[in-house]
Each structure stands twice: as structure tokens, then as C-alpha cells.
Write a protein that holds these residues in place. Structure first.
Motif, mmCIF file in Angstrom:
data_model
loop_
_atom_site.group_PDB
_atom_site.id
_atom_site.type_symbol
_atom_site.label_atom_id
_atom_site.label_comp_id
_atom_site.label_asym_id
_atom_site.label_seq_id
_atom_site.Cartn_x
_atom_site.Cartn_y
_atom_site.Cartn_z
ATOM 1 N N PHE A 430 56.928 -15.132 -15.559
ATOM 2 C CA PHE A 430 56.458 -15.718 -14.309
ATOM 3 C C PHE A 430 54.982 -16.070 -14.416
ATOM 4 O O PHE A 430 54.230 -15.458 -15.192
ATOM 5 C CB PHE A 430 56.698 -14.743 -13.150
ATOM 6 N N ASP A 432 52.089 -15.350 -13.667
ATOM 7 C CA ASP A 432 51.347 -14.214 -13.137
ATOM 8 C C ASP A 432 50.592 -13.580 -14.303
ATOM 9 O O ASP A 432 50.546 -14.129 -15.397
ATOM 10 C CB ASP A 432 52.318 -13.219 -12.481
ATOM 11 N N ALA A 436 51.540 -7.873 -14.681
ATOM 12 C CA ALA A 436 52.585 -8.057 -13.667
ATOM 13 C C ALA A 436 53.918 -8.391 -14.312
ATOM 14 O O ALA A 436 54.977 -7.936 -13.840
ATOM 15 C CB ALA A 436 52.178 -9.162 -12.690
ATOM 16 N N ASN A 437 53.913 -9.177 -15.383
ATOM 17 C CA ASN A 437 55.161 -9.514 -16.064
ATOM 18 C C ASN A 437 55.783 -8.306 -16.752
ATOM 19 O O ASN A 437 57.004 -8.168 -16.782
ATOM 20 C CB ASN A 437 54.912 -10.640 -17.078
ATOM 21 N N TYR A 440 57.240 -5.940 -14.125
ATOM 22 C CA TYR A 440 58.451 -6.458 -13.488
ATOM 23 C C TYR A 440 59.688 -5.683 -13.938
ATOM 24 O O TYR A 440 60.710 -5.676 -13.263
ATOM 25 C CB TYR A 440 58.610 -7.945 -13.841
ATOM 26 N N GLY A 441 59.568 -5.015 -15.090
ATOM 27 C CA GLY A 441 60.689 -4.233 -15.591
ATOM 28 C C GLY A 441 61.046 -3.060 -14.708
ATOM 29 O O GLY A 441 62.170 -2.561 -14.766
ATOM 30 N N ARG A 442 60.097 -2.604 -13.914
ATOM 31 C CA ARG A 442 60.400 -1.502 -13.008
ATOM 32 C C ARG A 442 59.613 -1.723 -11.731
ATOM 33 O O ARG A 442 58.467 -1.297 -11.597
ATOM 34 C CB ARG A 442 60.034 -0.154 -13.642
ATOM 35 N N LEU A 443 60.217 -2.410 -10.796
ATOM 36 C CA LEU A 443 59.533 -2.748 -9.552
ATOM 37 C C LEU A 443 59.223 -1.475 -8.779
ATOM 38 O O LEU A 443 60.014 -0.544 -8.720
ATOM 39 C CB LEU A 443 60.401 -3.690 -8.722
ATOM 40 N N ARG A 494 58.685 -5.247 -21.147
ATOM 41 C CA ARG A 494 59.303 -5.182 -19.823
ATOM 42 C C ARG A 494 60.580 -4.343 -19.870
ATOM 43 O O ARG A 494 60.830 -3.513 -18.990
ATOM 44 C CB ARG A 494 59.598 -6.601 -19.338
ATOM 45 N N LYS A 498 61.500 -0.525 -18.213
ATOM 46 C CA LYS A 498 62.667 -0.263 -17.365
ATOM 47 C C LYS A 498 63.420 0.970 -17.837
ATOM 48 O O LYS A 498 64.006 1.709 -17.034
ATOM 49 C CB LYS A 498 63.601 -1.483 -17.364
#
Length: 587
Positions: A430, A432, A436-437, A440-443, A494, A498
Motif C-alpha cells: 500500500f 504508505d 505500516a506495510n 499490516y500483518g497484524r492489525l 508482514r 502475523k
């Protein structure tokens, strides 16, 4: 395409549109009241002409000379305040309507199945959210303003005309059936043209998106003229459609105004005759003439609103078609806390809607928790389809897939996907920051230390720290400021963050050079540890250490074994392996 029951009726569309403003009914009522007050001032102004003319110019009344101008100023002050309140509340409500519908559409996009995106061009979907929703406000508020405000004005002015002289007013009333018939005929044609316009707008957005995304390919292959021709063709179709809409609207307005003009001409003639016989006072005539002149603009707006109405209703149909599209099936109720990752494909078959044959045909495969299984085979053999069935991007046509003995449809969709990580050849990043990218793996709450640890494990820390702003560097749309290998390592970081028990690697190293592949493969080795991993590989050298290799052909499993076992069998895998390395030697 046949309209669904809820879109077949304009009234039903209106009811559904206004449902988005149910919580704002008080503001809507204020808008209607202000609209009504502003509309009522027009017949009041026309009525004021009679005492103003008769008392001041005929009777020479000093009292009227004092109060009539004040009454006129007060009337227009009231009209100005009411119009301001109406315009403000209408703008507020229309903005709310657009925002809520866009939110609903975006939320719907998140719940639509993958095959919806396969079947619907991206440009048309984008056009629905950016263009069609704006046109809905025309059906929602521009039309309401005209119908209510001008409707009240017309009714009030007709009432004044009837009160002043009902015989002359009957001439106006006689014209109304002809005007109504004209509007009905044109409205049907305008609705069809509006639907065509939305299709053309979607195609225009699609051509623009494809050209911008593929501008390097266009330039290298000299496709500028071809893309220009595509764009011109669509833009010209849009232009012709707009001309047709404007022509129909203009024809409707012109014919309607001709009917009204004929009525006004007759009224003026007979009013003149009555005035000659002293049946009219000067004030009556001025009041009647003012009411007639004020009647023409709202009548014109009402007859011209048909184009906006039909365009808005056609846009509403398009919007609600998206909102009513079938969502991903999510009837599962079981939530997974810490799945072990044991997978079982049980006689699984799958058929794409446009496919000529089964993409998967009777596939059965058990994968133990923590096992790494590689899928190999020619293009179209079913490898990616098997991987797509795990997160339930598609549903099997027959058979079932189980996770730890539980059929996937029985597991709540978000819970299932929370335990699956994906790293593919086409990395999605994204516009960003790097941090942040990865996060993103674990919001949720992710610490900087966790992000750095994931980047280090993915062999990405060194290049990230060399970026101008480190982890806060903006990577551009789709990560265009990074190399292919760097994008892959961001995707791996990412997935590491997660920490899902099931991992899908879809051609994760196929497009990389040797040095980048070595870095990425090292990161992948760490990522695969203690995880159930499904690897789709084109380069057979990258999966030699897999626990098992599954060879697929035309949707079926034809061989299963380790790298050494399959080479010893001298079957399909051995042939693919020798062929690939023979090609490598000749390069």
C-alpha cells in the motif's frame, strides 16, 4: 439485465434512498419546512400586488404607502432566511447520503467473493462508487427540492389564479395532461440513456486505469496509438450518449414550454377582454399577471427535472445492484484459538464458471501439521486453485477441505483467515510507510520492536535502514520505489509478524534475480519453520527440501513423494526437473 424487484419501482428506490437518512429525519423535516416557507413566499408576493396597486396607485392610501414597501421587504427577508436554511440542510443531508452510501459500498466490497471481481471490470466498480453515487443525490435531493419547493409554488400560484379568476385559470389546468404525457414518454427514454452512460463511464475508467498501470508496457511496445484509439472510442460513445440525453431533455422542455406559452397567450387575451368590461381591477390584473409570470420558471424546472430524475434513479439502480450482490458465504460459527494446522483435501473438485473443464478433479491430500508440501506442475494444472480454496476465496464444487478435522465452511471466515498467511509473486503493498506495510500483518497494536524483528528475520532490515526515512519511508503506489526483491522481503516480514500456523507461498521467488532470490529464500526458510506450508513453485530447485512434493496435471494429483523419490520414479516430476535444468544449462 433484468431489474430486481427492489429496483423496478421509482418509489421503492426513493424509499430505500431515504432509509439512509432515517436517523437525520429532524434535519430533513427542517429542510422541508424551510423549503415550504420559501415556496409560499412567491404566491404571497403575487397576492401583495393587488393591495399595493389598488391602495397606492388607485385609492392613494397613505397607510398603504407606508406599510406595503415594509411588507415587501419583510417578505423577501423571510424568503432569504428560509432559502438559506433549505440550501444548508439540503447540502448537509446530500453529503451525508453520499458518504453513507459510499461507506456501505466500500464495506460491501470487502465482503464480496473473489469471483465477483473476476466477473466485473474494476473500472465499472470504481465508477459506481465515484460517479454513480454522486448522481444518486440528484434523485435524492435536487429532485425533492424542485418537486416540493416548486410544487408548492405552483400549487400556491394556481390557487391564487383560481381565487382571482377561476375561468381564466381553467385554461392553465387544461394544459396539464398534455405536459404529463410528454414527461412520461421522455422519462422512459432518459432512464435507458442514463444506464448506457454509466456503462460508458465504467469503460472510460477501466481504459484509463489499464493505461496508467501499464504505461511502461505501452511505451515499450508502441501501444500509444492503440490505447489512444480505445480511449477515443469510449470517450466518443460517452459524448454521443450525453448529446442524446441533452437532446431528449431539451425536446421535453421545449414541447412543454410551448404548451404553457399557448395557455398563457390565451389567458392574456381573455384577461384583456375582461379588463375592458371592468371585471378586473388594476390590482387584480397585476396580481394575476405576476402570478402567471412567477408560474413559468417553476413549471419549467419541474418539466426539466425529468433528466436529472432518470439519471439519478438509473444510478441508484446501479448502486443497489452492487449493494445487493451476493456476499461470501460465512455461515460458520466455530472460532479457532490455536489450530495445529493439519489440512485434509477430501475428493475436492472445482469448476470455474467460464472454464471448459474441472480445474480440480477428485483431489485428495492429507497434510500434517508443520509439514511443507510443494505443488508443482504445468500452468493450468490446478496448483493455484488448491491454494485459493484454503482461505475460501472460492468454494469447492464437490468434496470438502478440513482444518484439524473441521470442515472449512463450519469455521467463521475471519477466524479461518486469521490463521493463514500469504506470500505471492505479485506482492500487494500500500502507498504508505514501510513500517505500516509490515504492521499490516497484524492489525492492532504493534510495537516498533516487533516490526524491526520481523524485518530482520525477513533479511529486509539492511535495505530498510538505508532508505531516506528508514521505516517511515513512503514506498509509493504498489511499492514502486522498491525493487522486486525488496517488495518480496517486505511481504515476508508482514507474514512473519502475523505468525500464522498456515502459510501459502505462491511463486514467491519466481521473478527474482539470483542474489535477491538467495536473500528471499533465506527469509522464507525462517518463515516456514514450524508452520504448515503449501508452496507453489515454478523453480523446482527452490522446493528440493520440501517434506513432500505433489505433482499435478489437468486438475489431478499424479505423483507424490520427496525430491529423491520422485527423481527415482522417472515420472512426470523427473521429466520436468531435467527439462528445467536443461533449459538452464543452455542459457
Amino acid at each position: 439485465m433484468a431489474s430486481s424487484p427492489h429496483t423496478s419501482s421509482s418509489l421503492a428506490l426513493y424509499r430505500r434512498l431515504l432509509g439512509y437518512l432515517r436517523s437525520d429525519w429532524k434535519i430533513f423535516c427542517v429542510s422541508l419546512v424551510a423549503m415550504s416557507i420559501a415556496a409560499a413566499t412567491e404566491p404571497a408576493f403575487a397576492r401583495l400586488m393587488k393591495p399595493l396597486v389598488d391602495a397606492i396607485f388607485v385609492d392613494k392610501s397613505q397607510m398603504a404607502l407606508l406599510f406595503a414597501p415594509l411588507a415587501l421587504v419583510a417578505l423577501f427577508l423571510l424568503r432569504g432566511l428560509a432559502s438559506f436554511v433549505n440550501d444548508y440542510t439540503t447540502s448537509w443531508l446530500s453529503g451525508k447520503l453520499v458518504m453513507r452510501m459510499r461507506e456501505a459500498m466500500f464495506s460491501k466490497l470487502m465482503r464480496l467473493p473473489v469471483h465477483y471481481y473476476d466477473d466485473h471490470p474494476t473500472g465499472r466498480t470504481l465508477s459506481r462508487i465515484t460517479n454513480d453515487v454522486n448522481q444518486v443525490t440528484e434523485a435524492g435531493f435536487s429532485v425533492i427540492t424542485v418537486v416540493v419547493k416548486d410544487g408548492i409554488t405552483v400549487v400556491g400560484l394556481f390557487g391564487l389564479l383560481l381565487y382571482t379568476d377561476w375561468r381564466l385559470t381553467l385554461i392553465c389546468i387544461a394544459v396539464m395532461p398534455l405536459v404529463t404525457l410528454c414527461i412520461r414518454i421522455v422519462s422512459k427514454r432518459l432512464r435507458g440513456l442514463s444506464r448506457e452512460n454509466q456503462q460508458h463511464m465504467g469503460k472510460l475508467t477501466q481504459v484509463l486505469g489499464e493505461t496508467i498501470d501499464g504505461q511502461r508496457v505501452v511505451k515499450v511496445y508502441g501501444g500509444e496509438q492503440r490505447e489512444g484509439s480505445r480511449f477515443t472510442q469510449v470517450a466518443n460513445s460517452l459524448r454521443r450518449n450525453n448529446i442524446k440525453q441533452n437532446s431528449m431533455s431539451s425536446l421535453n422542455t421545449g414541447v412543454t414550454q410551448l404548451f404553457i406559452a399557448c395557455a398563457i397567450a390565451l389567458i392574456l387575451y381573455f384577461a384583456g377582454l375582461r379588463a375592458q368590461h371592468n371585471a378586473f381591477t388594476a390590482g387584480d390584473f397585476m396580481s394575476f399577471l405576476t402570478a402567471m409570470s412567477l408560474l413559468f420558471p417553476p413549471m419549467k424546472r419541474i418539466t426539466s427535472i425529468s433528466q436529472a430524475l432518470q439519471r439519478g434513479l438509473a444510478a441508484a439502480e446501479s448502486v443497489f445492484e452492487l449493494l445487493d450482490a451476493e456476499e461470501e458465504p460465512n455461515r460458520g460459527t466455530k472460532r479457532l484459538d490455536q489450530p495445529r494446522g493439519r489440512l485434509s483435501f477430501q475428493d475436492v473438485g472445482f469448476h470455474y464458471p467460464a472454464g471448459e473443464r474441472l480445474a480440480l478433479n477428485g483431489v485428495s491430500l492429507d497434510i500434517a501439521a508443520g509439514e511443507t508440501v510443494a505443488l508443482v506442475g504445468a500452468s493450468g494444472s490446478g496448483k493455484s486453485t488448491m491454494a485459493s480454496l484454503l482461505p475460501r476465496f472460492y468454494e469447492p464444487s464437490e468434496g470438502q477441505i478440513c482444518l484439524d478435522g473441521v470442515p472449512l465452511p463450519e469455521i467463521e471466515l475471519a477466524s479461518l483467515r486469521a490463521h493463514i498467511a500469504l506470500v505471492s509473486q505479485e506482492v500487494v503493498l500500500f502507498n504508505d510507510t514501510v513500517a505500516a506495510n509490515i504492521a499490516y500483518g497484524r492489525l492492532g497494536d504493534v510495537s516498533r520492536d516487533e516490526v524491526i524483528a520481523a524485518a530482520r528475520a525477513a533479511n529486509a532490515l539492511e535495505f530498510i535502514e538505508s532508505l531516506p526515512d528508514g521505516f517511515e519511508t513512503l514506498i509509493g503506489e504498489k511499492g514502486t520505489k522498491l525493487s522486486g526483491g525488496q517488495r518480496q522481503r517486505i511481504a515476508i516480514a508482514r507474514a512473519l509478524l502475523k505468525n500464522a500456523p498456515i502459510l501459502i507461498l505462491d511463486e514467491a521467488t519466481s521473478a527474482l534475480d539470483t542474489q535477491s532470490e538467495r536473500l528471499v529464500q533465506g527469509a522464507l526458510d525462517r518463515l516456514m519453520q514450524n508452520r504448515t506450508t503449501l508452496v507453489i513453485a515454478h523453480r523446482l530447485s527452490t522446493i528440493e527440501n520440501a517434506d513432500r512434493i505433489v505433482v499435478m496435471s489437468q486438475g489431478r494429483i499424479v505423483e507424490v513423494g520427496t525430491h529423491a523419490q520422485l527423481l527415482a520414479q522417472e515420472g512426470t516430476y523427473a521429466h520436468l526437473y531435467r527439462l528445467q535444468f536443461a533449459e538452464k544449462d543452455t542459457v
